[in-house]
Design a protein around this motif. Sequence first.
Motif, mmCIF file in Angstrom:
data_model
loop_
_atom_site.group_PDB
_atom_site.id
_atom_site.type_symbol
_atom_site.label_atom_id
_atom_site.label_comp_id
_atom_site.label_asym_id
_atom_site.label_seq_id
_atom_site.Cartn_x
_atom_site.Cartn_y
_atom_site.Cartn_z
ATOM 1 N N ASP A 1 8.799 42.264 31.685
ATOM 2 C CA ASP A 1 7.893 41.128 32.117
ATOM 3 C C ASP A 1 8.564 39.898 33.042
ATOM 4 O O ASP A 1 9.493 39.388 32.927
ATOM 5 C CB ASP A 1 8.071 40.090 30.653
ATOM 6 C CG ASP A 1 6.671 38.841 30.209
ATOM 7 O OD1 ASP A 1 6.731 38.571 31.532
ATOM 8 O OD2 ASP A 1 6.692 38.218 29.636
ATOM 9 N N ILE A 2 7.961 40.160 33.676
ATOM 10 C CA ILE A 2 8.607 39.764 35.879
ATOM 11 C C ILE A 2 7.849 38.306 36.320
ATOM 12 O O ILE A 2 6.484 38.843 36.030
ATOM 13 C CB ILE A 2 8.776 40.553 36.381
ATOM 14 C CG1 ILE A 2 9.494 42.370 35.931
ATOM 15 C CG2 ILE A 2 9.767 40.589 38.360
ATOM 16 C CD1 ILE A 2 11.046 42.063 35.492
ATOM 17 N N ARG A 3 8.336 37.543 36.081
ATOM 18 C CA ARG A 3 7.682 36.920 37.479
ATOM 19 C C ARG A 3 9.184 35.745 38.191
ATOM 20 O O ARG A 3 10.066 36.540 38.379
ATOM 21 C CB ARG A 3 7.617 35.652 36.076
ATOM 22 C CG ARG A 3 6.556 35.518 34.824
ATOM 23 C CD ARG A 3 5.103 35.327 35.615
ATOM 24 N NE ARG A 3 3.854 35.947 34.717
ATOM 25 C CZ ARG A 3 3.918 37.188 33.900
ATOM 26 N NH1 ARG A 3 4.328 38.132 34.135
ATOM 27 N NH2 ARG A 3 2.841 36.916 33.190
ATOM 28 N N CYS A 4 8.056 34.786 39.230
ATOM 29 C CA CYS A 4 9.695 34.087 40.124
ATOM 30 C C CYS A 4 9.841 32.392 39.122
ATOM 31 O O CYS A 4 8.901 31.643 39.651
ATOM 32 C CB CYS A 4 8.147 34.718 41.066
ATOM 33 S SG CYS A 4 8.668 36.077 41.842
ATOM 34 N N ALA B 1 12.930 37.449 41.286
ATOM 35 C CA ALA B 1 11.346 37.841 40.587
ATOM 36 C C ALA B 1 12.308 38.613 39.820
ATOM 37 O O ALA B 1 12.969 39.513 39.545
ATOM 38 C CB ALA B 1 10.943 39.060 40.945
ATOM 39 N N ILE B 2 12.394 37.942 38.672
ATOM 40 C CA ILE B 2 13.281 38.670 37.285
ATOM 41 C C ILE B 2 12.610 38.414 35.975
ATOM 42 O O ILE B 2 11.494 37.761 35.944
ATOM 43 C CB ILE B 2 14.371 37.109 37.613
ATOM 44 C CG1 ILE B 2 14.237 36.009 36.487
ATOM 45 C CG2 ILE B 2 15.451 37.239 38.609
ATOM 46 C CD1 ILE B 2 15.053 34.725 36.229
ATOM 47 N N SER B 3 13.183 38.996 34.940
ATOM 48 C CA SER B 3 12.416 39.465 34.040
ATOM 49 C C SER B 3 13.277 38.306 32.738
ATOM 50 O O SER B 3 13.622 37.559 33.234
ATOM 51 C CB SER B 3 12.787 40.248 33.103
ATOM 52 O OG SER B 3 14.009 40.763 32.249
ATOM 53 N N ARG B 4 12.474 37.588 31.420
ATOM 54 C CA ARG B 4 11.848 36.883 30.805
ATOM 55 C C ARG B 4 13.755 37.251 30.302
ATOM 56 O O ARG B 4 13.956 35.919 29.716
ATOM 57 C CB ARG B 4 11.289 36.713 29.796
ATOM 58 C CG ARG B 4 9.806 36.684 30.391
ATOM 59 C CD ARG B 4 8.973 36.130 29.175
ATOM 60 N NE ARG B 4 7.362 35.943 30.022
ATOM 61 C CZ ARG B 4 7.083 34.642 30.125
ATOM 62 N NH1 ARG B 4 7.967 33.763 29.608
ATOM 63 N NH2 ARG B 4 6.080 34.474 30.651
ATOM 64 N N ARG C 1 4.480 38.770 41.044
ATOM 65 C CA ARG C 1 5.741 37.857 41.794
ATOM 66 C C ARG C 1 5.063 37.241 43.349
ATOM 67 O O ARG C 1 4.450 38.050 43.775
ATOM 68 C CB ARG C 1 6.787 39.174 41.710
ATOM 69 C CG ARG C 1 7.157 39.801 41.302
ATOM 70 C CD ARG C 1 7.927 41.192 42.077
ATOM 71 N NE ARG C 1 8.267 41.995 40.873
ATOM 72 C CZ ARG C 1 9.696 42.707 41.162
ATOM 73 N NH1 ARG C 1 10.324 43.036 41.999
ATOM 74 N NH2 ARG C 1 9.740 43.485 40.259
ATOM 75 N N LEU C 2 4.563 36.427 43.126
ATOM 76 C CA LEU C 2 3.593 35.515 44.080
ATOM 77 C C LEU C 2 4.873 35.006 44.980
ATOM 78 O O LEU C 2 5.686 34.831 45.495
ATOM 79 C CB LEU C 2 3.802 34.052 43.348
ATOM 80 C CG LEU C 2 3.195 33.708 42.420
ATOM 81 C CD1 LEU C 2 2.550 31.149 41.846
ATOM 82 C CD2 LEU C 2 1.443 34.229 42.183
ATOM 83 N N ASP C 3 4.265 35.432 46.614
ATOM 84 C CA ASP C 3 4.889 35.093 47.706
ATOM 85 C C ASP C 3 4.670 33.803 47.966
ATOM 86 O O ASP C 3 3.170 33.722 48.235
ATOM 87 C CB ASP C 3 4.553 36.355 48.870
ATOM 88 C CG ASP C 3 4.837 36.585 49.955
ATOM 89 O OD1 ASP C 3 5.745 35.510 50.426
ATOM 90 O OD2 ASP C 3 4.733 37.403 50.083
ATOM 91 N N SER C 4 6.258 33.533 47.773
ATOM 92 C CA SER C 4 6.003 31.815 48.527
ATOM 93 C C SER C 4 6.148 31.931 49.558
ATOM 94 O O SER C 4 6.540 30.397 49.623
ATOM 95 C CB SER C 4 6.330 31.287 47.365
ATOM 96 O OG SER C 4 5.715 31.176 46.214
#
Length: 284
Positions: free
Chosen positions: A180-183, A213-216, A251-254
């Motif tokens: 489960d990957i987020r930024c 971008a890393i997992s919980r 993964r949001l590209d900011s």
Amino acid sequence: MTTLIIGGSGFLGSELVRQATETGHNTAATCTTAFEGRSQTAVWHQLDLRQPEDLERVLDAVDPDLVVNVASSKASWTVTAQAPIRIALAAAQRGFRLVHVSSDAIFSGARVHYCESDQPDPASPYGAMKAAAETGVLAVAPEAVVARTSLIIGRGQSIHERVVHEMAAGTREGALFTDDIRCPVFVEDLAAALLELAAGETTGIRHLAGTDAISRHELGTLIAGRDGLDASRLRPALRPHTPLSGALDVRLDSRATQQMLHTKLRGAREFCTATVSGAVTDCS
């Protein structure tokens, strides 16, 4: 500048109240329950976003130049989808600047990497609510800013940090997912970036997420290391082995928005180990 933070009693909202006040804004804020005991740096107003007349009452009382809406509820279509559109209509009619905070939940994860021009394809009811709000806000108030963000971390008050602490203490069962990957973004960076966008002339959709971008599970390990917890208690797992639904890897590209900002949106590997005067930043 008179600034109204809608949802000011929440995790991000309280940080926005603090920073807005410290940078010279005449700050008002809302909460859904009694506001006695809230920070005295803002003028507090009780607001139930399910009641349209409540919004008009608060806007009449505050007469803001800027409204930042961070209110949201996973259980309420009215609060999460409809109320932001009412706020945007008020912005168009009254002429105040609006920054509406959205979420990476609007994406399914099918593409993994998402830039600001990508169209929503939500995989959860909450994501659908946030996507509907985005569409409505920009339809009626095209001069508004819609700021999408990811997991918000900082000072131990976020949901994820509390879960990590409870797991490490052995008071909570469960696991942290490795797929489960987020930024994640640091709450102080996010609040500063929102206020910076509000002070400028940019409009439309902006991404405000951290660079990592890393997992919980990896995030939990970083938090445990930062706070001196036993990371071995954080059991890893794969989410497809559970009944939980929703996007896995978003993964949001900011980068486009980061180039516009003085505020640096740090990644979790940096903000969980950042030092101030040689000491670990107190994020707990």
